[in-house]
Design an enzyme around this catalytic site. Sequence first.
Site, PDB file in Angstrom:
ATOM      1  CB  SER A   7      -0.910   0.022   1.230  1.00 32.86           C
ATOM      2  OG  SER A   7      -1.429   1.332   1.385  1.00 32.86           O
ATOM      3  CG  HIS A  32      -3.832  -1.664  -1.687  1.00 36.29           C
ATOM      4  ND1 HIS A  32      -4.937  -2.429  -2.012  1.00 36.29           N
ATOM      5  CD2 HIS A  32      -4.222  -0.880  -0.652  1.00 36.29           C
ATOM      6  CE1 HIS A  32      -5.944  -2.118  -1.213  1.00 36.29           C
ATOM      7  NE2 HIS A  32      -5.542  -1.166  -0.381  1.00 36.29           N
ATOM      8  CG  ASP A  34      -5.134   2.305   0.726  1.00 32.99           C
ATOM      9  OD1 ASP A  34      -6.097   1.531   0.620  1.00 32.99           O
ATOM     10  OD2 ASP A  34      -4.002   1.943   1.106  1.00 32.99           O
ATOM     11  CG  MET A  36      -8.436   7.164   2.582  1.00 34.32           C
ATOM     12  SD  MET A  36      -7.469   7.239   4.099  1.00 34.32           S
ATOM     13  CE  MET A  36      -6.668   5.636   4.046  1.00 34.32           C
ATOM     14  CG  HIS A  65      -9.242   0.134  -0.641  1.00 40.19           C
ATOM     15  ND1 HIS A  65      -8.677  -0.110   0.597  1.00 40.19           N
ATOM     16  CD2 HIS A  65     -10.586   0.103  -0.432  1.00 40.19           C
ATOM     17  CE1 HIS A  65      -9.623  -0.283   1.499  1.00 40.19           C
ATOM     18  NE2 HIS A  65     -10.792  -0.139   0.905  1.00 40.19           N
ATOM     19  CG  MET A  67     -11.307   3.173   2.070  1.00 43.48           C
ATOM     20  SD  MET A  67      -9.752   3.149   2.955  1.00 43.48           S
ATOM     21  CE  MET A  67      -8.629   3.276   1.578  1.00 43.48           C
ATOM     22  CG  MET A 136     -11.691  -2.733   4.998  1.00 43.84           C
ATOM     23  SD  MET A 136     -10.198  -2.345   4.087  1.00 43.84           S
ATOM     24  CE  MET A 136      -9.191  -1.559   5.342  1.00 43.84           C
ATOM     25  CG  ASP A 174      -6.363  -2.903   2.942  1.00 46.94           C
ATOM     26  OD1 ASP A 174      -5.263  -2.633   3.459  1.00 46.94           O
ATOM     27  OD2 ASP A 174      -7.025  -2.093   2.271  1.00 46.94           O
TER      28      ASP A 174
HETATM   29  C1  DX5 Z   1      -6.415   1.446   5.472  1.00 49.66           C
HETATM   30  C2  DX5 Z   1      -5.944   1.166   4.066  1.00 49.66           C
HETATM   31  C3  DX5 Z   1      -4.860   0.163   4.022  1.00 49.66           C
HETATM   32  C4  DX5 Z   1      -3.617   0.602   4.740  1.00 49.66           C
HETATM   33  C5  DX5 Z   1      -2.840  -0.610   5.131  1.00 49.66           C
HETATM   34  O1  DX5 Z   1      -7.502   2.291   5.438  1.00 49.66           O
HETATM   35  O2  DX5 Z   1      -7.008   0.662   3.275  1.00 49.66           O
HETATM   36  O3  DX5 Z   1      -4.559  -0.226   2.692  1.00 49.66           O
HETATM   37  O4  DX5 Z   1      -2.812   1.444   3.990  1.00 49.66           O
HETATM   38  O5  DX5 Z   1      -1.756  -0.188   5.871  1.00 49.66           O
HETATM   39  P1  DX5 Z   1      -1.068  -1.119   6.942  1.00 49.66           P
HETATM   40  O6  DX5 Z   1      -0.556  -2.326   6.204  1.00 49.66           O
HETATM   41  O7  DX5 Z   1       0.039  -0.262   7.469  1.00 49.66           O
HETATM   42  O8  DX5 Z   1      -2.083  -1.484   7.975  1.00 49.66           O
HETATM   43 ZN    ZN Z   2      -6.500  -0.349   1.305  1.00 52.07          ZN
END
Ligand code: DX5
Ligand code: ZN
Length: 215
Positions: A7, A32, A34, A36, A65, A67, A136, A174
Amino acid sequence: MPIIAPSLLSADFLNLERDCTMLNNSKADWFHLDVMDGRFVPNISFGIPVIAHIRKATTKVCDVHLMIEEPGNYATAFKEAGADILTVHIEACTHLHRNIQQIKSLGMRAGVALNPHTSVTFLADIIEDIDVVCLMSVNPGFGGQTFIPQTLHKIVSLKEMIINTNSKALIEIDGGVTIENAPDIVAAGADVLVAGNTVFKSTDPIETIAKLKVI
Ligand code: DX5
Ligand code: ZN
């Protein structure tokens, strides 16, 4: 061997090209990414222009991903930015079937993410249409949190559903994945390991990825 999806939330944003090159030279399979929005989750990360630049820095699979609320409004933009897999949250989709069809019609693989409290049974009538289920294993919004052990039971139940329905869905885990807990996660039935902090905060990320790959 599991698919490894570092990620980039934990990457050095001032040296993003360097970190992309590092991943290109590693055994990582997917990037990956993320996204948000500060509404679905209590944090804001990066979005479409950053992903378009990352796309230019790799030929590996870009696993986006989302969110975010109302992900259907942005599916075309993420396709144009270079997403190969687009994952939406079940909790953000009133019309999940429509969202999945939209993602596939745009030529991407469709992923559905579930928050820790969301039962995998909610996927019973849609599992055959999904390419990736992202479970998750932390509450989404931040990297570096601790793995929630109940996720292991969810993996087992989901795997059973996938086998019983002949679904091709991959199970992606994840949040809070470490070298220590990864063997149990893979043994439970996971296909894809996302790892942010474990990879980017390690002294030798390439070696850490290689270790995750042979679990
Ligand atoms: C959390 C993200 C994850 C996160 C994982 O909201 O969706 O992808 O970056 O990070 P680690 O592996 O550090 O928990
Ligand atoms: Zn993620």
